[in-house]
Design a protein around this motif. Sequence first.
Motif, PDB file in Angstrom:
ATOM      1  N   ALA A  99       0.834  -1.209   0.000  1.00  0.00           N
ATOM      2  CA  ALA A  99       0.000   0.000   0.000  1.00  0.00           C
ATOM      3  C   ALA A  99       0.864   1.253   0.000  1.00  0.00           C
ATOM      4  O   ALA A  99       0.559   2.229  -0.691  1.00  0.00           O
ATOM      5  CB  ALA A  99      -0.930  -0.009   1.211  1.00  0.00           C
ATOM      6  N   VAL A 100       1.952   1.212   0.767  1.00  0.00           N
ATOM      7  CA  VAL A 100       2.845   2.369   0.808  1.00  0.00           C
ATOM      8  C   VAL A 100       3.439   2.634  -0.574  1.00  0.00           C
ATOM      9  O   VAL A 100       3.569   3.768  -1.006  1.00  0.00           O
ATOM     10  CB  VAL A 100       3.972   2.134   1.845  1.00  0.00           C
ATOM     11  N   GLY A 101       3.764   1.571  -1.280  1.00  0.00           N
ATOM     12  CA  GLY A 101       4.405   1.726  -2.583  1.00  0.00           C
ATOM     13  C   GLY A 101       3.427   1.864  -3.736  1.00  0.00           C
ATOM     14  O   GLY A 101       3.835   2.144  -4.860  1.00  0.00           O
ATOM     15  N   GLU A 102       2.139   1.653  -3.487  1.00  0.00           N
ATOM     16  CA  GLU A 102       1.151   1.725  -4.562  1.00  0.00           C
ATOM     17  C   GLU A 102       1.139   3.122  -5.185  1.00  0.00           C
ATOM     18  O   GLU A 102       1.182   4.128  -4.503  1.00  0.00           O
ATOM     19  CB  GLU A 102      -0.238   1.349  -4.018  1.00  0.00           C
ATOM     20  N   THR A 103       1.072   3.156  -6.501  1.00  0.00           N
ATOM     21  CA  THR A 103       1.264   4.428  -7.198  1.00  0.00           C
ATOM     22  C   THR A 103       0.059   4.878  -8.004  1.00  0.00           C
ATOM     23  O   THR A 103      -0.448   5.994  -7.817  1.00  0.00           O
ATOM     24  CB  THR A 103       2.473   4.305  -8.157  1.00  0.00           C
ATOM     25  N   MET A 104      -0.414   4.019  -8.910  1.00  0.00           N
ATOM     26  CA  MET A 104      -1.416   4.491  -9.870  1.00  0.00           C
ATOM     27  C   MET A 104      -2.720   4.921  -9.207  1.00  0.00           C
ATOM     28  O   MET A 104      -3.286   5.948  -9.541  1.00  0.00           O
ATOM     29  CB  MET A 104      -1.704   3.398 -10.910  1.00  0.00           C
ATOM     30  N   ILE A 105      -3.211   4.123  -8.272  1.00  0.00           N
ATOM     31  CA  ILE A 105      -4.503   4.443  -7.656  1.00  0.00           C
ATOM     32  C   ILE A 105      -4.459   5.820  -7.013  1.00  0.00           C
ATOM     33  O   ILE A 105      -5.339   6.651  -7.241  1.00  0.00           O
ATOM     34  CB  ILE A 105      -4.893   3.375  -6.609  1.00  0.00           C
ATOM     35  N   VAL A 106      -3.414   6.053  -6.241  1.00  0.00           N
ATOM     36  CA  VAL A 106      -3.349   7.336  -5.536  1.00  0.00           C
ATOM     37  C   VAL A 106      -3.053   8.483  -6.486  1.00  0.00           C
ATOM     38  O   VAL A 106      -3.552   9.593  -6.309  1.00  0.00           O
ATOM     39  CB  VAL A 106      -2.307   7.303  -4.396  1.00  0.00           C
ATOM     40  N   THR A 107      -2.283   8.219  -7.519  1.00  0.00           N
ATOM     41  CA  THR A 107      -1.996   9.298  -8.480  1.00  0.00           C
ATOM     42  C   THR A 107      -3.284   9.726  -9.177  1.00  0.00           C
ATOM     43  O   THR A 107      -3.570  10.913  -9.343  1.00  0.00           O
ATOM     44  CB  THR A 107      -0.995   8.806  -9.544  1.00  0.00           C
ATOM     45  N   VAL A 108      -4.080   8.734  -9.566  1.00  0.00           N
ATOM     46  CA  VAL A 108      -5.298   9.050 -10.311  1.00  0.00           C
ATOM     47  C   VAL A 108      -6.392   9.615  -9.408  1.00  0.00           C
ATOM     48  O   VAL A 108      -7.055  10.583  -9.761  1.00  0.00           O
ATOM     49  CB  VAL A 108      -5.812   7.775 -11.035  1.00  0.00           C
ATOM     50  N   ALA A 109      -6.557   9.011  -8.204  1.00  0.00           N
ATOM     51  CA  ALA A 109      -7.761   9.329  -7.434  1.00  0.00           C
ATOM     52  C   ALA A 109      -7.559  10.246  -6.233  1.00  0.00           C
ATOM     53  O   ALA A 109      -8.513  10.853  -5.761  1.00  0.00           O
ATOM     54  CB  ALA A 109      -8.420   8.036  -6.966  1.00  0.00           C
ATOM     55  N   ALA A 110      -6.305  10.310  -5.729  1.00  0.00           N
ATOM     56  CA  ALA A 110      -6.131  11.112  -4.509  1.00  0.00           C
ATOM     57  C   ALA A 110      -5.658  12.523  -4.810  1.00  0.00           C
ATOM     58  O   ALA A 110      -5.620  13.377  -3.938  1.00  0.00           O
ATOM     59  CB  ALA A 110      -5.149  10.424  -3.562  1.00  0.00           C
ATOM     60  N   GLY A 111      -5.316  12.781  -6.078  1.00  0.00           N
ATOM     61  CA  GLY A 111      -4.880  14.119  -6.437  1.00  0.00           C
ATOM     62  C   GLY A 111      -3.389  14.271  -6.280  1.00  0.00           C
ATOM     63  O   GLY A 111      -2.661  13.303  -6.056  1.00  0.00           O
ATOM     64  N   ASN A 112      -2.929  15.510  -6.400  1.00  0.00           N
ATOM     65  CA  ASN A 112      -1.499  15.721  -6.235  1.00  0.00           C
ATOM     66  C   ASN A 112      -1.259  17.064  -5.565  1.00  0.00           C
ATOM     67  O   ASN A 112      -0.744  17.994  -6.158  1.00  0.00           O
ATOM     68  CB  ASN A 112      -0.785  15.649  -7.583  1.00  0.00           C
ATOM     69  N   MET A 113      -1.720  17.138  -4.331  1.00  0.00           N
ATOM     70  CA  MET A 113      -1.514  18.367  -3.604  1.00  0.00           C
ATOM     71  C   MET A 113      -0.900  18.000  -2.258  1.00  0.00           C
ATOM     72  O   MET A 113      -1.566  17.403  -1.413  1.00  0.00           O
ATOM     73  CB  MET A 113      -2.840  19.086  -3.408  1.00  0.00           C
ATOM     74  N   ALA A 114       0.384  18.316  -2.107  1.00  0.00           N
ATOM     75  CA  ALA A 114       1.051  17.996  -0.859  1.00  0.00           C
ATOM     76  C   ALA A 114       0.367  18.752   0.270  1.00  0.00           C
ATOM     77  O   ALA A 114       0.372  19.971   0.294  1.00  0.00           O
ATOM     78  CB  ALA A 114       2.525  18.364  -0.937  1.00  0.00           C
ATOM     79  N   ASN A 115      -0.202  18.012   1.173  1.00  0.00           N
ATOM     80  CA  ASN A 115      -1.144  18.605   2.100  1.00  0.00           C
ATOM     81  C   ASN A 115      -0.979  17.873   3.427  1.00  0.00           C
ATOM     82  O   ASN A 115      -1.250  16.685   3.522  1.00  0.00           O
ATOM     83  CB  ASN A 115      -2.549  18.355   1.520  1.00  0.00           C
ATOM     84  N   LEU A 116      -0.493  18.582   4.442  1.00  0.00           N
ATOM     85  CA  LEU A 116      -0.296  17.927   5.738  1.00  0.00           C
ATOM     86  C   LEU A 116      -1.632  17.867   6.458  1.00  0.00           C
ATOM     87  O   LEU A 116      -2.051  18.807   7.116  1.00  0.00           O
ATOM     88  CB  LEU A 116       0.729  18.696   6.574  1.00  0.00           C
ATOM     89  N   THR A 117      -2.320  16.742   6.307  1.00  0.00           N
ATOM     90  CA  THR A 117      -3.655  16.646   6.887  1.00  0.00           C
ATOM     91  C   THR A 117      -3.957  15.199   7.266  1.00  0.00           C
ATOM     92  O   THR A 117      -3.345  14.271   6.739  1.00  0.00           O
ATOM     93  CB  THR A 117      -4.721  17.124   5.887  1.00  0.00           C
TER      94      THR A 117
END
Lengths: 257, 284
Positions: free
Chosen positions: B204-222
């Motif tokens: 899960a830590v290394g998973e890339t495509m799912i998070v790139t496509v669906a989680a966005g790309n905004m470095a956000n400490l939340t």
Amino acid sequence: MEKLSIKEKKLEAINLDVYYGQKQVLKNVNIAIKANTVTAFIGPSGCGKSTFLRTFNRMNDYVEGFRKEGDIIIDGKDIYQKMVRVEELRKKVGMVFQKPNPFPKTIFENVAYGLKIQGIKNKKLIEETVEKSLKQSALWDEVKDDLKKSALSLSGGQQQRLCIARALALEPSILLMDEPASALDPISTSKIEDLIWELKEKYTIVIVTHNMQQAGRISDNTAFFYMGDLVEYDETKTIFTNPKQERTQNYITGRFG
Amino acid sequence: MKRVLMICAIITVLTTVGIVWVLFSESYTFFQHVSIWDFLTDTKWSPVSTEKHFGILPLLSGTLLTTIISMAIAVPMGVTIAIYLSEYAPKKFRYYIKPMLEILASVPTVVYGFFALTVVTPFLQNYIPNLSGFNALSAGLVMGIMIIPMISSLSEDALYAVPKSLREGAYGMGSTRLQTSFQVILPAASSGIIVSIILAFARAVGETMIVTVAAGNMANLTADPRETVATITAFIVNMSTGDVPQDSIEYQTIFAAGVTLFVFTFILNSISFLIKKRFQEKYD
């Protein structure tokens, strides 16, 4: 062999046939076992003695294709009736297996397991029962300072006595033993045998064994099985000195098996 | 022939060594510009803005957030499925259902990513009004589903390997099926199950495509799963596909992020290796 009155019969099998799928493994077996005795089941491998033992606590229920006809009566009740809860039955009919099979828990927790699954939370009662059971199984002196150690750290003989203690903690009235010493060294074996002799005072014990000397040493009565038949059932000394059946004679004297 | 086999082995080892070498040497240059302290404590990550910040924490929080959500789905589901398959399911059912479960793991992750973005997020927005279009929640949920077979399959192997004699011992004392499963078999298989969970965590830590496509790309400490986040992996993807000049500090952030990820998964793998070695119960 003396005839037992209904009250004296602790365990009874009436016209018992057992099948695994198409194969019949027990043929019309009839036996009555008296309370507070040790009964040995002997016979060559595959003769049905273990299968028979396991009908008394319904451990065969999980075997695929298992089917039986006839009745098993314990304390006057047919244990295969629908209303019988198999979990309750097994608390009353304890079992010790061929290979020691302690749970991967501490020594204490192994013995306390039976009480805990019944929902008993009283700590003092649990501690007392654990101590009592370990004393009964002649293991207490060896492990009393190591109760928190893993049961798997014990030797094979100790593990088997732990399994006996675990079964005793439930205060069963019957103890089934399926070749309990066959995986053990001679010293451990003799300890288990002494133990069986002592336990007889409080429990009715049925033991399956491959070892004929063992049957001779520890049992009051012996049943000889061959190819699914109960060939002969009598007092142990009669079976070993003066059997009525030729097949028993041949087996006892080591001509086959 | 023996030599060919050996060369194959050496090539893999050399490749690994090469990757590690590049990772560390490039990030070494990075850490000459940015102190490790700033890297680990700065709460902002904006390597391409005019006001540059190089704090890994927002990426780390994004990674952990999506990972934890996915584990919250995958661990209970995976272990329950494993127990069902090994202790309850009829043999035949197990025989057919196990390979089918494993198909889940062979769906390309980019498909999962679009599933999260175009199906799960709009669905969840009906119930969670201020859910961003890109958010950690749907990415985490879908990632959890993807990881289920990894946990269920490995855990089932561990449960199934528990000797029959232990089951008989438990049943012989009047345990119900449920008690046998949870109080005897599960503890006996615990090392294998923990290892499967750690491996899934690393996945899960290394998973890339799912998070790139669906989680966005905004470095956000939340820690808010409704928000858009960037994970370490998503950042690396976006940075590598962008047009930053090589040998610039922006370019080197890729390697710094990569090293962080590498260290992370390396530690997880080592832990699982140690557990496997030390806690495996021996039955024979």
